[in-house]
Design a protein around this motif. Structure first.
Motif, mmCIF file in Angstrom:
data_model
loop_
_atom_site.group_PDB
_atom_site.id
_atom_site.type_symbol
_atom_site.label_atom_id
_atom_site.label_comp_id
_atom_site.label_asym_id
_atom_site.label_seq_id
_atom_site.Cartn_x
_atom_site.Cartn_y
_atom_site.Cartn_z
ATOM 1 N N THR A 121 0.852 -1.197 0.000
ATOM 2 C CA THR A 121 0.000 0.000 0.000
ATOM 3 C C THR A 121 0.882 1.239 0.000
ATOM 4 N N ALA A 122 1.581 1.442 -1.109
ATOM 5 C CA ALA A 122 2.535 2.548 -1.188
ATOM 6 C C ALA A 122 1.850 3.901 -1.074
ATOM 7 N N ALA A 123 0.597 3.986 -1.496
ATOM 8 C CA ALA A 123 -0.116 5.256 -1.382
ATOM 9 C C ALA A 123 -0.226 5.669 0.076
ATOM 10 N N VAL A 124 -0.454 4.708 0.958
ATOM 11 C CA VAL A 124 -0.536 5.013 2.381
ATOM 12 C C VAL A 124 0.834 5.403 2.907
ATOM 13 N N THR A 125 1.864 4.681 2.484
ATOM 14 C CA THR A 125 3.199 4.943 2.989
ATOM 15 C C THR A 125 3.685 6.330 2.618
ATOM 16 N N LEU A 126 3.492 6.746 1.386
ATOM 17 C CA LEU A 126 4.067 7.991 0.918
ATOM 18 C C LEU A 126 3.122 9.177 1.037
ATOM 19 N N LEU A 127 1.851 8.936 1.170
ATOM 20 C CA LEU A 127 0.882 10.027 1.172
ATOM 21 C C LEU A 127 0.323 10.293 2.560
ATOM 22 N N PHE A 128 -0.217 9.269 3.198
ATOM 23 C CA PHE A 128 -0.911 9.476 4.465
ATOM 24 C C PHE A 128 -0.002 9.992 5.593
ATOM 25 N N PRO A 129 1.167 9.363 5.868
ATOM 26 C CA PRO A 129 2.002 9.882 6.957
ATOM 27 C C PRO A 129 2.494 11.298 6.686
ATOM 28 N N LEU A 130 2.669 11.643 5.413
ATOM 29 C CA LEU A 130 3.097 12.993 5.066
ATOM 30 C C LEU A 130 2.085 14.022 5.551
ATOM 31 N N VAL A 131 0.804 13.697 5.443
ATOM 32 C CA VAL A 131 -0.248 14.610 5.901
ATOM 33 C C VAL A 131 -0.395 14.555 7.409
ATOM 34 N N ALA A 132 -0.374 13.364 7.976
ATOM 35 C CA ALA A 132 -0.537 13.213 9.430
ATOM 36 C C ALA A 132 0.545 13.960 10.195
ATOM 37 N N LEU A 166 -1.411 24.979 17.780
ATOM 38 C CA LEU A 166 -0.642 24.020 16.985
ATOM 39 C C LEU A 166 -1.186 22.608 17.141
ATOM 40 N N TRP A 167 -1.665 22.271 18.325
ATOM 41 C CA TRP A 167 -2.319 20.966 18.496
ATOM 42 C C TRP A 167 -3.561 20.869 17.621
ATOM 43 N N TYR A 168 -4.309 21.955 17.564
ATOM 44 C CA TYR A 168 -5.511 21.951 16.719
ATOM 45 C C TYR A 168 -5.135 21.738 15.254
ATOM 46 N N LEU A 169 -4.073 22.390 14.811
ATOM 47 C CA LEU A 169 -3.622 22.212 13.431
ATOM 48 C C LEU A 169 -3.174 20.774 13.185
ATOM 49 N N CYS A 170 -2.451 20.191 14.149
ATOM 50 C CA CYS A 170 -2.029 18.791 14.027
ATOM 51 C C CYS A 170 -3.241 17.862 13.970
ATOM 52 N N LEU A 171 -4.244 18.150 14.815
ATOM 53 C CA LEU A 171 -5.445 17.327 14.834
ATOM 54 C C LEU A 171 -6.193 17.430 13.512
ATOM 55 N N TYR A 172 -6.283 18.632 12.976
ATOM 56 C CA TYR A 172 -6.941 18.832 11.687
ATOM 57 C C TYR A 172 -6.238 18.036 10.589
ATOM 58 N N LEU A 173 -4.918 18.096 10.555
ATOM 59 C CA LEU A 173 -4.166 17.357 9.542
ATOM 60 C C LEU A 173 -4.292 15.854 9.761
ATOM 61 N N GLY A 174 -4.344 15.435 11.026
ATOM 62 C CA GLY A 174 -4.532 14.009 11.295
ATOM 63 C C GLY A 174 -5.869 13.503 10.781
ATOM 64 N N VAL A 175 -6.924 14.286 11.000
ATOM 65 C CA VAL A 175 -8.250 13.908 10.496
ATOM 66 C C VAL A 175 -8.251 13.904 8.970
ATOM 67 N N MET A 176 -7.610 14.893 8.366
ATOM 68 C CA MET A 176 -7.528 14.943 6.904
ATOM 69 C C MET A 176 -6.766 13.742 6.347
ATOM 70 N N ALA A 177 -5.754 13.299 7.087
ATOM 71 C CA ALA A 177 -4.999 12.128 6.642
ATOM 72 C C ALA A 177 -5.876 10.881 6.650
ATOM 73 N N VAL A 178 -6.713 10.754 7.676
ATOM 74 C CA VAL A 178 -7.639 9.617 7.736
ATOM 75 C C VAL A 178 -8.628 9.681 6.571
#
Length: 369
Positions: A250-261, A309-321
């Protein structure tokens, strides 16, 4: 032994048990690490770039490492779902963590040169490669994937170095790095659950529990810092957990999702390197231009800046999901929009910061008469 044999109904409650165990170990171990830091002189002194006004013990990453790796091996030794997991990835992560932790401890006590840090971090990344971690597939944004071939090892090493140094550079505000890693690991856990990858759930649960426990002592005003010991270790664990997903192709998850999270620390680090390179200064020389420094200069208190900054991290984490659940063509489009939005936010913040600095440097009319 295959994680597919693990009862799906046991994965969520078992993950909760792992997280609580790691949390408990961190709560118990951190006071001991504080005493050790004071005895060894691992104290972070106040300074021009520092937020704290009093000396604070560092090297708190030892407690995090004990919680994550210690609970992992105990779970592996006792009857339960962890016994069904392949031992090789866990052994590789443990062996890779040894030089990383040693580097961090030395740096927290007396400091090290940037090239030494990069060399040891590269050694840790190569250990992961030897134990099966890698990026064998690269996702094509237009559809399909292709094998990385000879690029597998360089891509893996580069990814590990990027994540480690991103967490390290963002660790400049009490609770910021530990909170960012907590949110990223919870996002990783959620996506791994949807993919049925218990190994990633296993590592992410431990990381989430450990960082949550560490926040008990690291929330502002912090009683201990994780130091390079903690930021390097947590960066290694996050990089390894994201690479574990790639075992299924699942290379899409490896290269895309953690980058956003992990978008906030990675973007902040990338802009820091670009800023220093544009000014002709050494890219590893610390400065006071990180996003948390700018928020503080805008008048926010350390806690207010942390919550933003936590809110921004949380937003990006949700977007990654969300991205992980979208079809590939829409996921790449959304990634582009997120990247543009993040760059725009940084530019606006820099503009406001620059205007405030100019206003402070320009004396009022009465003073010039």
């Amino acid at each position: 032994r295959d994680q597919a044999a693990i009862d799906p109904g046991m994965r969520v409650p078992y993950s909760l048990i792992l997280a609580l165990a790691a949390l408990a170990v961190t709560l118990l171990a951190t006071p001991l690490v504080i005493r050790l830091a004071r005895r060894t002189g691992a104290i972070d002194q106040p300074g021009p770039r520092r937020i704290h006004a009093q000396p604070v013990p560092t090297m708190g990453g030892l407690a995090l490492a004990l919680a994550v790796l210690g609970v992992a091996w105990v779970a592996r030794a006792f009857p339960g779902p962890a016994q069904l997991l392949e031992i090789r990835p866990l052994l590789g992560l443990t062996l890779a963590a040894i030089p990383i932790l040693a580097l961090g401890a030395v740096d927290d006590v007396r400091g090290t040169r940037p090239w030494v840090k990069l060399a040891v971090q590269t050694c840790g990344a190569l250990v992961l490669v030897l134990f099966g971690y890698g990026v064998p597939l690269i996702t094509n944004p237009l559809g399909g994937s292709f094998t990385s071939g000879l690029l597998d090892v360089p891509l893996t090493v580069a990814w590990v170095l990027i994540v480690i140094n991103a967490i390290n550079l963002i660790d400049g505000l009490d609770g910021l790095a530990s909170g960012a890693v907590l949110i990223a690991s919870m996002s990783l856990w959620w996506v791994a659950r949807s993919h049925g990858d218990f190994y990633v759930m296993f590592v992410s649960s431990l990381t989430a529990g450990a960082t949550l426990g560490f926040l008990r002592y690291n929330f502002p005003p912090a009683r201990v810092f994780m130091g390079d010991t903690g930021s390097n270790f947590l960066g290694l664990v996050l990089a390894a957990a994201s690479l574990l997903e790639n075992r299924k192709g699942t290379a899409a998850v490896t290269l895309l999702f953690p980058l956003v999270a992990m978008g906030l620390p990675i973007a902040d680090s990338a802009l820091a390197f670009a800023r220093r390179a544009a000014r002709g200064t050494p890219v590893f020389r610390p400065d006071s231009e990180h996003i948390h420094h700018r928020l503080l200069r805008l008048g926010l208190s350390p806690r207010s800046a942390l919550f933003v900054l936590w809110y921004l991290c949380l937003y990006l984490g949700v977007m990654a999901v969300v991205l992980a659940a979208l079809p590939r063509e829409y996921a790449w489009m959304m990634l582009g929009l997120l990247a543009l939005g993040l760059v725009f936010a940084f530019e606006v913040l820099e503009f406001i910061d620059r205007k405030l600095s100019e206003r402070q440097e320009t004396p009022p009319d009465d003073a010039r008469r």
